[in-house]
Design an enzyme around this catalytic site. Structure first.
Site, PDB file in Angstrom:
ATOM      1  N   HIS A 244      20.103 -16.267 -34.740  1.00  0.00           N
ATOM      2  CA  HIS A 244      18.870 -15.310 -34.063  1.00  0.00           C
ATOM      3  C   HIS A 244      18.322 -14.633 -34.752  1.00  0.00           C
ATOM      4  O   HIS A 244      19.105 -13.677 -35.594  1.00  0.00           O
ATOM      5  CB  HIS A 244      19.232 -14.739 -32.714  1.00  0.00           C
ATOM      6  CG  HIS A 244      18.508 -14.374 -31.968  1.00  0.00           C
ATOM      7  ND1 HIS A 244      17.255 -13.479 -32.023  1.00  0.00           N
ATOM      8  CD2 HIS A 244      17.988 -15.210 -30.603  1.00  0.00           C
ATOM      9  CE1 HIS A 244      16.425 -13.440 -30.707  1.00  0.00           C
ATOM     10  NE2 HIS A 244      16.950 -14.560 -30.065  1.00  0.00           N
ATOM     11  N   ARG A 290      12.797 -20.089 -34.668  1.00  0.00           N
ATOM     12  CA  ARG A 290      13.827 -19.076 -34.705  1.00  0.00           C
ATOM     13  C   ARG A 290      14.515 -19.141 -36.341  1.00  0.00           C
ATOM     14  O   ARG A 290      14.541 -18.298 -36.836  1.00  0.00           O
ATOM     15  CB  ARG A 290      15.059 -19.126 -34.139  1.00  0.00           C
ATOM     16  CG  ARG A 290      14.884 -18.787 -32.743  1.00  0.00           C
ATOM     17  CD  ARG A 290      16.025 -18.820 -31.697  1.00  0.00           C
ATOM     18  NE  ARG A 290      15.730 -18.458 -30.315  1.00  0.00           N
ATOM     19  CZ  ARG A 290      16.197 -18.461 -29.488  1.00  0.00           C
ATOM     20  NH1 ARG A 290      17.574 -18.950 -29.487  1.00  0.00           N
ATOM     21  NH2 ARG A 290      16.132 -17.931 -28.160  1.00  0.00           N
ATOM     22  N   ARG A 384      17.876 -25.827 -31.268  1.00  0.00           N
ATOM     23  CA  ARG A 384      17.628 -25.812 -29.706  1.00  0.00           C
ATOM     24  C   ARG A 384      16.314 -25.128 -29.201  1.00  0.00           C
ATOM     25  O   ARG A 384      15.959 -24.012 -29.769  1.00  0.00           O
ATOM     26  CB  ARG A 384      18.964 -24.901 -29.215  1.00  0.00           C
ATOM     27  CG  ARG A 384      18.835 -24.349 -27.945  1.00  0.00           C
ATOM     28  CD  ARG A 384      20.009 -23.464 -27.363  1.00  0.00           C
ATOM     29  NE  ARG A 384      19.917 -22.390 -27.952  1.00  0.00           N
ATOM     30  CZ  ARG A 384      19.764 -21.259 -27.219  1.00  0.00           C
ATOM     31  NH1 ARG A 384      19.430 -21.386 -26.145  1.00  0.00           N
ATOM     32  NH2 ARG A 384      19.642 -20.007 -27.884  1.00  0.00           N
TER      33      ARG A 384
HETATM   34  C1  LIG Z   1      23.483 -12.875 -26.417  1.00  0.00           C
HETATM   35  C2  LIG Z   1      23.095 -14.233 -25.985  1.00  0.00           C
HETATM   36  C3  LIG Z   1      22.003 -14.645 -25.425  1.00  0.00           C
HETATM   37  C4  LIG Z   1      21.583 -15.995 -25.049  1.00  0.00           C
HETATM   38  N1  LIG Z   1      20.574 -15.981 -24.213  1.00  0.00           N
HETATM   39  C5  LIG Z   1      20.265 -17.259 -23.667  1.00  0.00           C
HETATM   40  C6  LIG Z   1      18.970 -17.422 -22.834  1.00  0.00           C
HETATM   41  O1  LIG Z   1      18.406 -16.535 -22.539  1.00  0.00           O
HETATM   42  N2  LIG Z   1      18.853 -18.631 -22.402  1.00  0.00           N
HETATM   43  C7  LIG Z   1      20.016 -19.780 -22.605  1.00  0.00           C
HETATM   44  O2  LIG Z   1      19.597 -21.038 -22.280  1.00  0.00           O
HETATM   45  N3  LIG Z   1      20.958 -19.539 -23.382  1.00  0.00           N
HETATM   46  C8  LIG Z   1      21.099 -18.285 -24.003  1.00  0.00           C
HETATM   47  N4  LIG Z   1      22.254 -18.259 -24.741  1.00  0.00           N
HETATM   48  C9  LIG Z   1      23.264 -19.442 -24.962  1.00  0.00           C
HETATM   49  C10 LIG Z   1      23.958 -19.373 -23.665  1.00  0.00           C
HETATM   50  O3  LIG Z   1      24.243 -18.153 -23.062  1.00  0.00           O
HETATM   51  C11 LIG Z   1      25.228 -20.225 -23.983  1.00  0.00           C
HETATM   52  O4  LIG Z   1      24.878 -21.376 -24.731  1.00  0.00           O
HETATM   53  C12 LIG Z   1      25.679 -20.787 -22.696  1.00  0.00           C
HETATM   54  O5  LIG Z   1      25.959 -19.672 -21.841  1.00  0.00           O
HETATM   55  C13 LIG Z   1      26.808 -21.581 -22.791  1.00  0.00           C
HETATM   56  O6  LIG Z   1      27.583 -21.727 -21.613  1.00  0.00           O
HETATM   57  P1  LIG Z   1      29.131 -22.306 -21.433  1.00  0.00           P
HETATM   58  O7  LIG Z   1      29.616 -22.347 -20.040  1.00  0.00           O
HETATM   59  O8  LIG Z   1      28.987 -23.593 -22.443  1.00  0.00           O
HETATM   60  O9  LIG Z   1      29.971 -21.332 -22.303  1.00  0.00           O
HETATM   61  P2  LIG Z   1      30.247 -19.761 -22.414  1.00  0.00           P
HETATM   62  O10 LIG Z   1      29.589 -19.192 -21.482  1.00  0.00           O
HETATM   63  O11 LIG Z   1      30.670 -19.152 -23.785  1.00  0.00           O
HETATM   64  O12 LIG Z   1      31.888 -19.909 -21.674  1.00  0.00           O
HETATM   65  C14 LIG Z   1      32.771 -20.479 -22.416  1.00  0.00           C
HETATM   66  C15 LIG Z   1      34.176 -20.112 -21.762  1.00  0.00           C
HETATM   67  O13 LIG Z   1      35.460 -20.684 -22.145  1.00  0.00           O
HETATM   68  C16 LIG Z   1      36.320 -19.655 -22.396  1.00  0.00           C
HETATM   69  N5  LIG Z   1      37.175 -20.183 -23.462  1.00  0.00           N
HETATM   70  C17 LIG Z   1      36.998 -20.022 -24.944  1.00  0.00           C
HETATM   71  N6  LIG Z   1      37.974 -20.675 -25.662  1.00  0.00           N
HETATM   72  C18 LIG Z   1      39.172 -20.721 -24.783  1.00  0.00           C
HETATM   73  C19 LIG Z   1      40.401 -21.188 -24.901  1.00  0.00           C
HETATM   74  N7  LIG Z   1      40.970 -21.644 -25.775  1.00  0.00           N
HETATM   75  N8  LIG Z   1      41.061 -21.296 -23.445  1.00  0.00           N
HETATM   76  C20 LIG Z   1      40.509 -20.892 -22.343  1.00  0.00           C
HETATM   77  N9  LIG Z   1      39.062 -20.538 -22.294  1.00  0.00           N
HETATM   78  C21 LIG Z   1      38.616 -20.752 -23.472  1.00  0.00           C
HETATM   79  C22 LIG Z   1      35.585 -18.360 -22.614  1.00  0.00           C
HETATM   80  O14 LIG Z   1      36.292 -17.475 -22.579  1.00  0.00           O
HETATM   81  C23 LIG Z   1      34.352 -18.612 -21.559  1.00  0.00           C
HETATM   82  O15 LIG Z   1      34.934 -18.297 -20.297  1.00  0.00           O
HETATM   83  C24 LIG Z   1      22.449 -16.919 -25.220  1.00  0.00           C
HETATM   84  C25 LIG Z   1      23.727 -16.539 -25.763  1.00  0.00           C
HETATM   85  C26 LIG Z   1      23.985 -15.295 -26.270  1.00  0.00           C
HETATM   86  C27 LIG Z   1      25.317 -14.983 -26.983  1.00  0.00           C
END
Ligand SMILES: Cc1cc2nc3c(=O)[nH]c(=O)nc-3n(C[C@H](O)[C@H](O)[C@H](O)COP(=O)(O)OP(=O)(O)OC[C@H]3O[C@@H](n4cnc5c(N)ncnc54)[C@H](O)[C@@H]3O)c2cc1C
Length: 533
Positions: A244, A290, A384
């Protein structure tokens, strides 16, 4: 490559827990899937730290979906393919954009509240979207979604959510390529547990912590990808990392994101000499893709010998109302966005690649699924499109539940089968255990940032390969078992990213090679996948 099948030890007296749906991760993908699954059976959600630790919580800008009458899934598809730079899987994108609007409605039914305007949901246009289609909750959209989903999951009698549960390894029959469940380390009780389930769903998020500077929280250490890889899943498109461009400069390694929406609303970039520069790099200037903006900023930083450039938000109307979260966070760093320029620099942000899945979110192991950032179904290609990742989590989480009849019909796995198929000689052991995990992680993050970052080239990548392999061979166990597991996971996935980056001799999306700066559609319209064998 050194092959390892497990990092954890299966102990005979470990407690065993059963479920129909075992979900690893409590971000949008894990929680939404849990909610949908709870209609059909017993759901267990395990998360590494607390429910507050995820990328989802930090998401700012919003979630994209073609919900407006002047928009259409087809236009959303076109924009997604364009951003993906020739590597999107069109079938997967088609599912994303067609099913996205209904999934977003379900999020709203689940209690997520988005900003409204004149009685309708308010939509923003972000970079590379041809229409205003991004639903948002000020600049804290992820938290609005997360808190609603957490509340719903906690209210459900069929969902058990447990914090401080670390995914160590996937359990199953290696020869038959079948998953039985997972080996989990309870970090509060310091105890290993066995979870057996009819379906195991990895929703463990991305890899940001592989890099010295990242927007991702400390839980993003590639555990899900590494565990799946060890178990025999294929990892694909791993060279594509999104950096980013505008992250608040600080001395911290995990840094605060200044959303792209700020530039969408008119935010301007200036170099150290207070000169605008984006016109030199792209006709869209501040709204260029980006990767282009990140490289431009890096170039300005290098040529002007500066650690950051400036983002000017002062002139944006109602800037504190539109971006209250950014305003507060900058203020905590003694920067008033209504009066001061904001120092920003790029940081690792999003993992385009991941565990290879099909459009049913199935991996190549029977009964093992992946969704959200940990997975790669092909919707992002090489880059993305902004705000497509929150959407991906809910769309492909639902695809797992679409297959619920088949899941519930599966036979019950016995503990004997789990133990019979576990071979302790396949547990990772270090050749020369001298580097302790925290030191290994720090070294790795430096190497990845310097040599496998925004700009890559052959010599640096080869050096990175050698250095990371050395750390991997010399990693020492530690009393801090989680840190040890994380270090193995980070090193495992880093080695794959380096190898993929070395092999892809072109530049495309989130992979830029200064020695091959052009996109090469003749040779490189293809994916690379890696399997542990
Ligand atoms: C600062 C920021 C801003 C963003 N803004 C946007 C946006 O505006 N729009 C958009 O579409 N996307 C955005 N993104 C990207 C988006 O937030 C993520 O891609 C999305 O939230 C991923 O969701 P997820 O459920 O796959 O993973 P996450 O939300 O990362 O959840 C993963 C989970 O797995 C758990 N975990 C990890 N390893 C283990 C393990 N070994 N054992 C058990 N649990 C584990 C973690 O603790 C967490 O609870 C942003 C990302 C960031 C960092």
């Amino acid at each position: 490559m050194i092959i390892t099948r497990y990092v954890g030890d299966l102990e005979k007296d470990s407690p065993i827990f059963y479920s129909d749906f075992l979900i690893i991760g409590s971000g949008i993908a894990g929680l939404f899937t849990a909610l949908k699954a709870s209609t059909y059976g017993k759901v267990i959600v395990l998360t590494k730290k607390t429910l507050l630790d995820s990328n989802t919580k930090l998401a700012q800008g919003g979630i994209a979906a073609a919900v407006h009458e002047e928009d259409s899934p087809f236009l959303h598809l076109e924009d997604t393919l364009e951003a993906g730079a020739g590597l999107c899987e069109i079938d997967a994108v088609d599912v994303l954009v067609r099913e996205g609007p209904q999934r977003v409605r379900e999020l709203i039914e689940a209690g997520a509240t988005f900003d409204m305007k004149d009685g309708n949901v308010s939509l923003t246009k972000e970079g590379a979207h041809s229409k205003a289609r991004v639903l948002h909750a000020a600049d804290a959209t992820g938290e609005a979604i997360r808190s609603a989903l957490v509340q719903k999951c906690q209210e459900s009698p069929d969902i058990t959510v447990l914090e401080n549960q670390f995914l160590v390894d996937i359990l199953g029959d290696h020869n038959q390529q079948e998953c039985y469940g997972a080996l989990i380390y309870d970090t509060k009780k310091n105890q290993t547990n066995i979870y057996i389930s009819k379906s195991t769903i990895i929703a463990a998020g991305g890899n940001g912590q592989l890099y010295k500077y990242t927007t991702n929280p400390d839980v993003a250490t590639a555990d899900g990808m590494a565990a799946a890889f060890r178990a025999g899943c294929s990892l694909i498109d791993m060279e594509f990392i999104q950096f980013h461009p505008t992250v608040l400069f600080s001395r911290d390694t995990q840094r605060f994101l200044i959303s792209e929406a700020v530039r969408g609303e008119g935010g301007l970039l200036y170099n150290k000499n207070k000169e605008r520069f984006m016109h030199k790099y792209h006709p869209l200037e501040e709204l260029a893709p980006r990767d282009v903006v990140s490289r431009a900023i890096l170039n300005e930083m290098m040529t002007k010998d500066s650690e950051y450039v400036y983002l000017d938000m002062k002139h944006i109307p109602n800037v504190t109302k539109r971006f209250p979260n950014i305003y507060e966070n900058c203020l905590q760093n003694n920067i008033d966005i209504t009066k001061n320029l904001v120092p920003v620099s790029p940081a690792a942000h999003y993992t385009m690649g991941g565990i290879q899945t099909n459009t049913k979110a199935e991996t190549n192991l029977y009964s093992l699924y992946a969704c959200g950032e940990v997975a790669c179904v092909g919707v992002h290609g090489a880059n993305r499109l902004a705000s497509n990742s929150l959407l991906e989590g809910i769309v492909f989480g639902q695809k797992i539940i679409d297959n619920v009849e088949e899941i519930l019909y599966r036979r019950k796995i016995t503990p004997e089968e789990v133990f019979k198929n576990y071979d302790s000689t396949w547990v990772f052991t270090s050749e020369n255990p001298t580097i302790e995990p925290n030191q290994a992680k720090k070294q790795l993050q430096e190497i990845m940032w310097e040599k496998v970052g925004i700009i890559r080239e052959e010599t640096g990548l080869k050096q990175a390969n050698t250095e990371i392999t050395e750390i991997y061979k010399n990693l020492a166990p530690s009393d801090n078992i989680v840190s040890y597991y994380e270090a193995i996971n980070m090193l495992t996935v880093a080695r794959i990213i380096v190898q993929a980056s070395l092999w892809r001799k072109e530049s495309r999306g989130g992979h830029y090679r200064s020695d091959y700066p052009k996109r090469d559609d003749v040779r490189w319209i293809k994916h690379m996948s890696f399997v542990n064998c």
